[in-house]
Design a protein around this motif. Structure first.
Motif, PDB file in Angstrom:
ATOM      1  N   VAL A  29      -3.732   7.192   2.750  1.00  0.00           N
ATOM      2  CA  VAL A  29      -2.776   6.103   2.543  1.00  0.00           C
ATOM      3  C   VAL A  29      -2.769   5.189   3.765  1.00  0.00           C
ATOM      4  CG1 VAL A  29      -0.359   5.502   2.150  1.00  0.00           C
ATOM      5  CG2 VAL A  29      -1.344   7.484   0.993  1.00  0.00           C
ATOM      6  N   LEU A  30      -3.137   3.931   3.551  1.00  0.00           N
ATOM      7  CA  LEU A  30      -3.150   2.936   4.622  1.00  0.00           C
ATOM      8  C   LEU A  30      -1.792   2.265   4.768  1.00  0.00           C
ATOM      9  CD1 LEU A  30      -6.544   1.197   3.767  1.00  0.00           C
ATOM     10  CD2 LEU A  30      -6.116   2.845   5.606  1.00  0.00           C
ATOM     11  N   ASP A  31      -1.101   2.060   3.664  1.00  0.00           N
ATOM     12  CA  ASP A  31       0.190   1.375   3.688  1.00  0.00           C
ATOM     13  C   ASP A  31       0.919   1.699   2.397  1.00  0.00           C
ATOM     14  OD1 ASP A  31       2.266  -0.202   4.563  1.00  0.00           O
ATOM     15  OD2 ASP A  31       1.148  -2.097   4.520  1.00  0.00           O
ATOM     16  N   ARG A  32       2.224   1.544   2.428  1.00  0.00           N
ATOM     17  CA  ARG A  32       3.027   1.820   1.238  1.00  0.00           C
ATOM     18  C   ARG A  32       4.250   0.926   1.244  1.00  0.00           C
ATOM     19  NH1 ARG A  32       3.360   6.259   4.253  1.00  0.00           N
ATOM     20  NH2 ARG A  32       2.417   7.711   2.776  1.00  0.00           N
ATOM     21  N   THR A  33       4.808   0.717   0.066  1.00  0.00           N
ATOM     22  CA  THR A  33       6.074   0.008  -0.050  1.00  0.00           C
ATOM     23  C   THR A  33       6.791   0.473  -1.297  1.00  0.00           C
ATOM     24  OG1 THR A  33       7.137  -2.169   0.057  1.00  0.00           O
ATOM     25  CG2 THR A  33       5.222  -1.989  -1.380  1.00  0.00           C
ATOM     26  N   GLU A  34       8.085   0.218  -1.332  1.00  0.00           N
ATOM     27  CA  GLU A  34       8.911   0.614  -2.471  1.00  0.00           C
ATOM     28  C   GLU A  34       9.850  -0.533  -2.799  1.00  0.00           C
ATOM     29  OE1 GLU A  34      10.616   4.795  -2.946  1.00  0.00           O
ATOM     30  OE2 GLU A  34      12.386   3.653  -2.393  1.00  0.00           O
ATOM     31  N   VAL A  35       9.979  -0.845  -4.078  1.00  0.00           N
ATOM     32  CA  VAL A  35      10.866  -1.920  -4.525  1.00  0.00           C
ATOM     33  C   VAL A  35      11.693  -1.423  -5.703  1.00  0.00           C
ATOM     34  CG1 VAL A  35       9.300  -3.754  -3.754  1.00  0.00           C
ATOM     35  CG2 VAL A  35       9.112  -2.872  -6.100  1.00  0.00           C
ATOM     36  N   PRO A  36      12.843  -2.027  -5.953  1.00  0.00           N
ATOM     37  CA  PRO A  36      13.631  -1.649  -7.137  1.00  0.00           C
ATOM     38  C   PRO A  36      12.862  -1.965  -8.424  1.00  0.00           C
ATOM     39  CG  PRO A  36      14.950  -2.948  -5.599  1.00  0.00           C
ATOM     40  CD  PRO A  36      13.530  -3.043  -5.133  1.00  0.00           C
ATOM     41  N   THR A  37      12.994  -1.099  -9.410  1.00  0.00           N
ATOM     42  CA  THR A  37      12.404  -1.354 -10.737  1.00  0.00           C
ATOM     43  C   THR A  37      13.409  -2.108 -11.598  1.00  0.00           C
ATOM     44  OG1 THR A  37      11.126   0.704 -10.640  1.00  0.00           O
ATOM     45  CG2 THR A  37      11.428  -0.295 -12.802  1.00  0.00           C
ATOM     46  N   LEU A  51       3.344  -5.848  -9.166  1.00  0.00           N
ATOM     47  CA  LEU A  51       2.268  -6.716  -8.673  1.00  0.00           C
ATOM     48  C   LEU A  51       2.680  -7.443  -7.402  1.00  0.00           C
ATOM     49  CD1 LEU A  51       1.033  -8.188 -12.073  1.00  0.00           C
ATOM     50  CD2 LEU A  51      -0.202  -6.570 -10.606  1.00  0.00           C
ATOM     51  N   SER A  52       3.923  -7.849  -7.300  1.00  0.00           N
ATOM     52  CA  SER A  52       4.394  -8.507  -6.079  1.00  0.00           C
ATOM     53  C   SER A  52       4.336  -7.544  -4.896  1.00  0.00           C
ATOM     54  CB  SER A  52       5.832  -9.017  -6.268  1.00  0.00           C
ATOM     55  OG  SER A  52       5.883 -10.022  -7.247  1.00  0.00           O
ATOM     56  N   ALA A  53       4.718  -6.293  -5.134  1.00  0.00           N
ATOM     57  CA  ALA A  53       4.652  -5.291  -4.068  1.00  0.00           C
ATOM     58  C   ALA A  53       3.202  -5.024  -3.668  1.00  0.00           C
ATOM     59  CB  ALA A  53       5.324  -4.001  -4.531  1.00  0.00           C
ATOM     60  N   LEU A  54       2.332  -4.980  -4.657  1.00  0.00           N
ATOM     61  CA  LEU A  54       0.904  -4.762  -4.402  1.00  0.00           C
ATOM     62  C   LEU A  54       0.324  -5.902  -3.549  1.00  0.00           C
ATOM     63  CD1 LEU A  54      -1.639  -3.734  -7.173  1.00  0.00           C
ATOM     64  CD2 LEU A  54      -2.217  -5.400  -5.436  1.00  0.00           C
ATOM     65  N   ARG A  55       0.655  -7.124  -3.907  1.00  0.00           N
ATOM     66  CA  ARG A  55       0.137  -8.276  -3.154  1.00  0.00           C
ATOM     67  C   ARG A  55       0.666  -8.273  -1.720  1.00  0.00           C
ATOM     68  NH1 ARG A  55       1.218 -11.008  -8.418  1.00  0.00           N
ATOM     69  NH2 ARG A  55      -0.818 -11.433  -9.395  1.00  0.00           N
ATOM     70  N   LEU A  56       1.900  -7.822  -1.534  1.00  0.00           N
ATOM     71  CA  LEU A  56       2.460  -7.703  -0.190  1.00  0.00           C
ATOM     72  C   LEU A  56       1.610  -6.767   0.666  1.00  0.00           C
ATOM     73  CD1 LEU A  56       4.774  -8.085   1.910  1.00  0.00           C
ATOM     74  CD2 LEU A  56       5.892  -6.116   0.839  1.00  0.00           C
ATOM     75  N   LEU A  57       1.207  -5.640   0.097  1.00  0.00           N
ATOM     76  CA  LEU A  57       0.374  -4.693   0.843  1.00  0.00           C
ATOM     77  C   LEU A  57      -0.986  -5.309   1.185  1.00  0.00           C
ATOM     78  CD1 LEU A  57       1.041  -1.248  -0.892  1.00  0.00           C
ATOM     79  CD2 LEU A  57       2.167  -2.264   1.083  1.00  0.00           C
ATOM     80  N   LEU A  58      -1.577  -6.030   0.244  1.00  0.00           N
ATOM     81  CA  LEU A  58      -2.875  -6.644   0.500  1.00  0.00           C
ATOM     82  C   LEU A  58      -2.765  -7.764   1.538  1.00  0.00           C
ATOM     83  CD1 LEU A  58      -4.408  -6.767  -3.089  1.00  0.00           C
ATOM     84  CD2 LEU A  58      -5.060  -5.259  -1.198  1.00  0.00           C
ATOM     85  N   ASP A  59      -1.622  -8.427   1.593  1.00  0.00           N
ATOM     86  CA  ASP A  59      -1.408  -9.442   2.627  1.00  0.00           C
ATOM     87  C   ASP A  59      -1.311  -8.794   4.003  1.00  0.00           C
ATOM     88  OD1 ASP A  59      -1.433 -11.510   0.823  1.00  0.00           O
ATOM     89  OD2 ASP A  59       0.751 -11.647   0.646  1.00  0.00           O
ATOM     90  N   ARG A  60      -0.721  -7.600   4.043  1.00  0.00           N
ATOM     91  CA  ARG A  60      -0.553  -6.908   5.333  1.00  0.00           C
ATOM     92  C   ARG A  60      -1.838  -6.240   5.786  1.00  0.00           C
ATOM     93  NH1 ARG A  60       5.363  -4.286   4.325  1.00  0.00           N
ATOM     94  NH2 ARG A  60       4.173  -2.415   3.753  1.00  0.00           N
ATOM     95  N   THR A  61      -2.660  -5.808   4.826  1.00  0.00           N
ATOM     96  CA  THR A  61      -3.929  -5.129   5.145  1.00  0.00           C
ATOM     97  C   THR A  61      -5.027  -5.766   4.310  1.00  0.00           C
ATOM     98  OG1 THR A  61      -2.702  -3.062   5.523  1.00  0.00           O
ATOM     99  CG2 THR A  61      -5.098  -2.892   5.282  1.00  0.00           C
TER     100      THR A  61
END
Length: 311
Positions: A29-37, A51-61
């Motif tokens: 695991v390189l990075d992780r995030t959690e958002v409300p469903t 998808l927004s959470a996924l894009r956030l991770l790709l922006d960071r890494t």
């Protein structure tokens, strides 16, 4: 560009939160995030949040995305990539085309799994039962889920319902949330812990509060957890007798109270060992909140590495 890492994303869409992990092709695991469903806003809103959470991770890494795996609650069609049946916690989720939505948004392959299957994939890939060939996975949460890993691969059965040990009858006569009677879920879920304690005492406590009472020595709370442990042990013995599977990994919120049920599980297993004579191993899950997302990523990795036309 040759130094740009290649990554796989795993997504766990739960009723309360959505967990997203960014993994290497070795499932580190390189990075992780959690958002409300946004479960009451419908399937499109739920997918948009993921998808927004996924894009956030790709922006960071910054990395090249190879594929996405999704684990979701409910009955799913893993081959078509859509939700078949969902609880009333979700609005407009049943019938939703999950993988088509991901593929359209990101332009990469996507794969869908039931959340309990993904949990087991995660624990086999990087968790408590890493490398095991035959395992029963059990989640004790709001309900009781089950999944089977046989001969080194997930076995979901011809209709996707294999391993559903929570809805096998033979555990009394109490009505189950699914409409049946005497299922393991009537003893071993968070809802049933609260209900069984209420029946004994007339007090309305949550499962977490019942667990706290048990730790303080409340005899009724302890009796509820002892019955839960005996039920889980019987389910393990049924699995061992039918499939000769004697390793089990247990996760979910109720499993955090494992110390309250472990002695009842082990005493019951000792009284009626499997006919094979091989002892049953029961292991608490290791990956915690990452298990489903890592398992979803593991599914995607396996699919991406399977040659075209392979099994």
């Amino acid at each position: 560009m040759s130094d740009t890492p290649e990554v796989i994303v795993g997504v766990d869409i739960g009723g309360t939160t959505t967990q997203v992990v960014l993994c290497t092709d070795r499932l580190d695991v390189l990075d992780r995030t959690e958002v409300p469903t946004p479960a009451q806003e419908g399937g499109a809103a739920m997918l948009d949040a993921a998808l927004s959470a996924l894009r956030l991770l790709l922006d960071r890494t910054p990395a090249r995305l190879l594929g996405v795996g999704v684990g979701a609650a409910g009955l799913v069609d893993v081959r078509a990539g859509r939700i078949l049946v969902a609880s009333d916690s979700f609005r407009d989720w049943a019938g939703f085309e999950v993988t088509a939505g991901v593929q359209q948004a990101l332009g990469v392959p996507a794969f869908l799994d039931n959340d309990v299957n993904a949990f087991l994939r995660g624990e086999v890939a990087r968790g408590a039962v890493a490398g095991e060939e035959n395992v029963l996975g059990m989640t004790l949460g709001t309900g009781v889920g089950g999944a089977l890993w046989l001969n080194g691969a997930l076995y979901d059965g011809p209709r996707g319902a294999a391993g559903e040990i929570g809805h096998v009858p033979g555990f009394g006569e109490l009505p189950c949330t699914c409409g049946g009677r005497g299922h393991l879920e009537t003893l071993a879920s968070g809802r049933s812990v609260a209900a069984r304690y209420g029946e004994r005492t007339g007090r309305a406590l949550t499962a977490r509060e019942v667990a706290a009472a048990a730790r303080l020595g409340d005899p009724d709370a302890r009796a509820v957890y002892a019955a839960l442990g005996r039920g889980v042990a019987r389910a393990l013995l049924i699995t061992a007798g039918l499939l000769d599977v004697t390793t089990c990994v247990i996760g979910g919120g109720v499993s955090r109270s494992w110390a309250l049920v472990e002695s009842a599980v082990r005493e019951t297993l000792a009284l009626e060992p499997p006919v094979s004579g091989h002892p049953v191993r029961v292991l608490p899950a290791l990956l915690g909140g990452d298990a489903v997302a890592i398992g979803a990523a593991a599914r995607a990795r396996a699919e991406l590495l399977t040659p075209a036309g392979g099994s």
